[in-house]
Enzyme design. Sequence first.
Site, PDB file in Angstrom:
ATOM      1  N   ASP A 151       0.832  -1.203   0.000  1.00 26.10           N
ATOM      2  CA  ASP A 151       0.000   0.000   0.000  1.00 26.10           C
ATOM      3  C   ASP A 151       0.867   1.254   0.000  1.00 26.10           C
ATOM      4  OD1 ASP A 151      -2.439   1.799   0.989  1.00 26.10           O
ATOM      5  OD2 ASP A 151      -3.212  -0.195   0.537  1.00 26.10           O
ATOM      6  N   HIS A 197      -3.529   5.989   3.615  1.00 25.35           N
ATOM      7  CA  HIS A 197      -4.287   4.802   3.192  1.00 25.35           C
ATOM      8  C   HIS A 197      -3.743   3.529   3.853  1.00 25.35           C
ATOM      9  CE1 HIS A 197      -5.800   1.927  -0.014  1.00 25.35           C
ATOM     10  NE2 HIS A 197      -6.861   2.699   0.123  1.00 25.35           N
ATOM     11  N   SER A 218     -11.441  -0.684  -0.292  1.00 25.20           N
ATOM     12  CA  SER A 218     -10.125  -0.740   0.347  1.00 25.20           C
ATOM     13  C   SER A 218     -10.226  -1.169   1.795  1.00 25.20           C
ATOM     14  CB  SER A 218      -9.461   0.643   0.314  1.00 25.20           C
ATOM     15  OG  SER A 218      -8.678   0.828  -0.820  1.00 25.20           O
TER      16      SER A 218
END
Length: 394
Positions: free
Chosen positions: A138, A178, A343
Site C-alpha cells: 500500500d 491509506h 479498500s
Amino acid sequence: MFDQEARLERLLARHSDAVVVEPMPGRRALIRRDQLLVAERDAPAAQELVRRWHDSSHDEHGVTSLRLRAPAKVDVCELVAGLGRDGRHRRLSLSPNHLVHGQPMWWSGPADLPRPAKPLPAPHAAAARREVTVAVLDTGLSPHPWYEDADWFAEQRAEVAEILDSDLDFELDAQAGHGTFIAGVLLRHAPTARLCAHRVIGGDGVGDELDIIRALARVVARGGADVVNLSIGCHTFDDRPSPLMARAVAALGRRTVVVACAGNTGGDRPFWPAALKQVIGVAALGRDGTDRAWFSNYGWWVDACAPGEDIASSYVYFDGPRPGMRGVDPDEFRGFATWSGTSFATPAVAGRIAGLAAAEGIEAAEAADRVLAPSSHRALPDLGVVVDTPCEAT
C-alpha cells in the site's frame, strides 16, 4: 460524486508517462506509455519481435521491462493483443504496465475522502496459538499509538514510511494515510498479527503493475506471509488477467492467502488482481451491512463482502490549511479517521482470516475456508459470502 474527468486530468498531469487506453468502447484503462512487461523466459523472443521499436530493457524478479522508443508511437495494447493470439507467439506472457490505484477510487478520484474522527480504543491482543504475518502492499505506514511500540513496526524500513504531502501544497495527498488506515482495520480483527509493509503506491494512490510484482517477489524472498492484503488494483485493457501478475501471485504458494479489493467503479467489470481465481475478491457493504455500498463493484468474480462505508480506523497526524468553523477543523487529523471504500472492507476480511489463524493455530488457508464457508455464512448474489465483522459497529 466527484468530478471524475477533472481528477483524471490531474492524474495524467502528475504522471506524465501515463496514458488512457480504450480498446473497447466505454472500458478505459490506464497504462505506462511505451512500456511492456514480459516474463523473463519469454524476454528473448519478445525483444526479437519488437527490435525495430526497442529502446531499453531491465530485468528484475523474473520480469523484463521493455521500453519502446517514443517516436515510434507503438500501440502497446495492440502489440500485446497481437503477440498473445498470433499463432506460435500465443504462449508469450506479456502485458502493458497497467497503473494500479488504491481503493477508495471512483475511476479517477476518491469515492470518499477521510474525515477526522474521535479516538478509538486500541485493539486488545487476546491469546494466540501462533504468530501470523500479514503483508500490506500500500502507501506505507506512519507511526501510530496502536502499534508504534510493536517490534514488527520497529523492523520496518524507512523507505516504507508514508509520504503525506509529496507536492508540498500543505494539504494531504488524496490517499495519504491509506496504508496506516488499513493497518488499523487489520489490527482490530487480528490484534496479534505482525504487519509487514511494502510501499507500492504514492500518496496520490497511484502505482503500477510492476511495483506490485516487485513487492510480491520481496514477500517471497523474505520467507513469505500468511496473508497478503491488496487494497489496490485496476481494470486491464482487455478485461483479462495480466499473466505477469497471475504468476507473481501464484509464486506466493498455496499457504499464503491473498485478499484484494473489488474496486469502487460501481459495476461488474472484472477488477484485478481481485478477479484472479487464487485471490479472494472483496466487495463493500453499506452502512447497515445488509446490501452493497453504492460505490462497490460486484459480479461473479467477487468472493466475499464486508462493511466498507464510514469505517473508523487509525490514521495519520496532520493539520491542513483550512480554518476551523464552530469548533470543527475539517482537515486536522489526530490519528483517527473515518473513510469509505472496498479498500477498507478488504482488510476486515484479511484480518478475520489472520485473526482466526492466530487464535486457532491453523494455517491461513484453512482459516480462509472457515471464514468463507458458504454452508455456515450468508451469501449475497454477486457479492459472495458476508463476512461477520462485529468490531466495525464500534
